[in-house]
Write an enzyme that holds these catalytic residues in place. Structure first.
Site, short mmCIF file in Angstrom:
data_model
loop_
_atom_site.label_atom_id
_atom_site.label_comp_id
_atom_site.label_asym_id
_atom_site.label_seq_id
_atom_site.Cartn_x
_atom_site.Cartn_y
_atom_site.Cartn_z
N GLY A 276 0.83 -1.20 0.00
CA GLY A 276 0.00 0.00 0.00
C GLY A 276 0.86 1.24 0.00
N MET A 280 3.73 9.20 3.76
CA MET A 280 5.18 9.33 3.89
C MET A 280 5.93 8.41 2.94
SD MET A 280 5.51 9.63 8.03
CE MET A 280 7.24 10.10 7.98
N VAL A 283 4.49 1.08 1.35
CA VAL A 283 4.62 -0.05 2.27
C VAL A 283 4.76 -1.32 1.44
CG1 VAL A 283 3.60 -1.31 4.19
CG2 VAL A 283 3.23 1.16 3.97
N ASP A 395 -3.59 9.35 13.88
CA ASP A 395 -4.07 9.11 12.51
C ASP A 395 -4.95 7.87 12.46
OD1 ASP A 395 -4.36 9.67 9.82
OD2 ASP A 395 -2.59 8.54 9.23
#
Length: 541
Positions: A276, A280, A283, A395
């Site tokens: 994903g 930032m 992944v 988050d």
């Protein structure tokens, strides 16, 4: 060193082209003849003339002849003797060379005896003996310093290979190659260059890997599978998917389609595929080859930042690792490792099987209400644990909660913007997180507490039971204004069948004033579990 070898060559040239002016060679031929014919020299016996023209006349009187081709043979043997001395001795060593020279001398004498006794043929070997014996003595003086120099070179080569191996283990393939510069090819240096090329492949330095493979092939053709790997890299490059400048952003990937090329690595982890993308970085699913463990690897690219901004973001990224590394809870992903390369930083963490809750965030794909309440109750418990460690996630949203429908496991992931609540380095004024799920105080850039996470969890619950969010706008500015100033849209407007208890739970969690929300994530977890029990019993009935 080399002057002594030149002396041997000069001796051979003189012996071959000036033999008729060297009495020594005639004396050697004369002595050889006397030995082979066993000619008596007592009184009354046949007298053998001294070397010179008289000796040649004597040979003729004895019905002996010297064939015309003998001069070519003598020169060929002299050349062979020179090669044996200046090439063979350094390669074979003193012991073996001494044996070969002795056997050569014996063979020459035996061959001369056979020709003399059975073919009445005389071939003067004085020229060859003049080259072979003195040349061998000269080379003995040459061999001692040669052995010392060869030993020194061998030690230097071994030391360079060891240094290169250490540098490679430290992740410095370019320095490892530099250590092998001007190093004579050997098995150890070729093996090291091969390992360097493999690491360059894995570090996505494809052009450098191709150059290293070419360097290996220049030293030894057919070494291992170098040709196949080089061909795969060149084919990969020609297809337009290979050796590209190493840059990373939110749309890049490390995964390579060609199985002939080594899988890229981050640290010691082999990259298998992309999982994903986040704010930032990307992944990836990785493999720890040491313990055969699958890990999720979150990356943070340096390509988009410079100077002070990059240093600040680096600091934040590694504080994330520090924060997440302090957490040990079954519903929170475990951080195993953190690392940095030239172009990015990464965190290796527990790979959570399942799908993010965002997969069930549409009106036609909602999970059953008891399941949603139970899953979020476990999330709230995990957040309560994290808040107890003075860590706020900041988050929380469906995309950061992994749910495995088969096993029922739940994992909170991506503490990517987590803050250590009592960190003295915390500065206000930074807005981080996903705006749709952010608390009002977080949007204002105020210092946040665990109640900010309960707000985000309330919005997440709203989304999972209705497929919508309390606020919706076409711009970030409009969305921010609504969250800070407007009343949230009632969840009943989207899902009229929602039970009153769940509606009250959502309304309490998403209060604008933090003091009016649940006192803690643990209190919200209790409320969620009670609601899950009620709805579960209704469904069973």
């Amino acid at each position: 060193m080399f002057s002594l070898r030149l002396v041997v060559v000069a001796l051979a040239l003189v012996a071959v082209f000036a033999s008729d002016r060297l009495p020594l060679i005639d004396h050697l031929d004369h002595a050889t003849f006397l030995t082979l014919r066993d000619v008596p020299d007592h009184a009354g016996a046949e007298t053998v003339p001294l070397p010179g023209h008289g000796f040649q006349s004597y040979l003729a009187s004895q019905d002996l002849h010297q064939p015309d081709w003998s001069i070519h043979l003598i020169r060929g043997l002299a050349v062979g003797a020179v090669l044996l001395l200046i090439v063979g001795m350094p390669a074979l060593g003193t012991g073996l060379s001494t044996l070969i020279v002795a056997l050569t001398l014996t063979g020459l004498v035996v061959a001369q005896a056979v020709l003399l006794l059975y073919r009445q043929t005389w071939i003067p070997m004085g020229t060859v003996l003049t080259v072979l014996v003195p040349g061998f003595v000269i080379m003995l003086f040459w061999m001692q310093p040669f052995r010392e120099i060869r030993s020194l070179r061998r030690n230097i080569r071994h030391a360079r290979c060891q240094l290169g191996r250490v540098l490679l283990q430290q992740g410095q393939p370019d320095d490892a190659l530099a250590a092998l510069a001007d190093c004579p090819p050997c098995q150890a240096s070729l093996d090291l260059q091969y390992d360097i090329a493999i690491q360059q492949e894995r570090k996505r330095q494809y052009d450098a890997a191709a150059d290293t493979y070419r360097q290996i092939l220049g030293q030894r053709k057919g070494f291992k599978d170098v040709g196949k790997r080089l061909q795969a890299l060149e084919k990969f490059s020609a297809a337009g998917t290979g050796p590209q400048p190493v840059t990373y952003d939110a749309t890049s990937t490390l995964v390579l389609p060609d199985t002939s090329v080594s899988k890229p690595t981050l640290g010691r982890y082999e990259i298998e595929r992309e999982l994903g993308r986040g704010a930032m970085g990307v992944v990836y699913l990785g493999q720890d080859p040491k313990i055969a463990r699958r890990v999720a690897i979150k990356t943070f690219s340096y390509a988009q930042f410079e100077g002070t901004e990059l240093n600040e973001l680096k600091s934040r990224f590694f504080r994330e690792a520090e924060a997440a590394g302090r957490l040990n809870h079954p519903a929170i992903v475990t951080v195993y490792d953190v690392g940095e390369e030239a172009d990015l930083a990464f965190i290796a963490m527990d790979y959570a099987e399942g799908r993010p809750l965002s997969a069930w965030g549409k009106p036609d794909r909602l999970l059953k209400l008891p399941v949603v309440l139970e899953v979020l109750a476990r999330v709230a418990e995990a957040l309560d644990y994290a808040h107890g460690q003075k860590i706020v996630h900041r988050d929380i949203k469906p995309g950061n909660i992994i749910y495995d429908a088969r096993s029922g496991d739940v994992k909170i992931t991506d503490f990517g913007i987590a803050k250590i609540a009592d960190d003295s380095r915390t500065r206000t004024g930074n807005v981080m997180g996903s705006p749709l799920y952010m608390s009002p105080e977080q949007l204002k850039g105020q210092r946040v507490t665990g109640r900010s996470d309960t707000y985000s969890l309330g919005v997440t619950l709203y989304k999972l039971v209705s497929g919508a969010t309390p606020f919706n706008a076409d711009t970030l500015a409009n969305l921010t204004y609504q969250i800070l100033n407007k009343r949230p849209r009632s969840v009943r407007e989207v899902n009229p069948d929602l039970p009153d208890g769940v509606v009250r739970l959502i309304n309490k969690a998403i209060q604008r004033d933090p003091a009016k929300r649940f006192a803690s994530a643990g209190a919200m977890a209790d409320a969620l579990r009670r609601a899950a029990a009620r709805e579960g019993s209704k469904e069973a009935t």
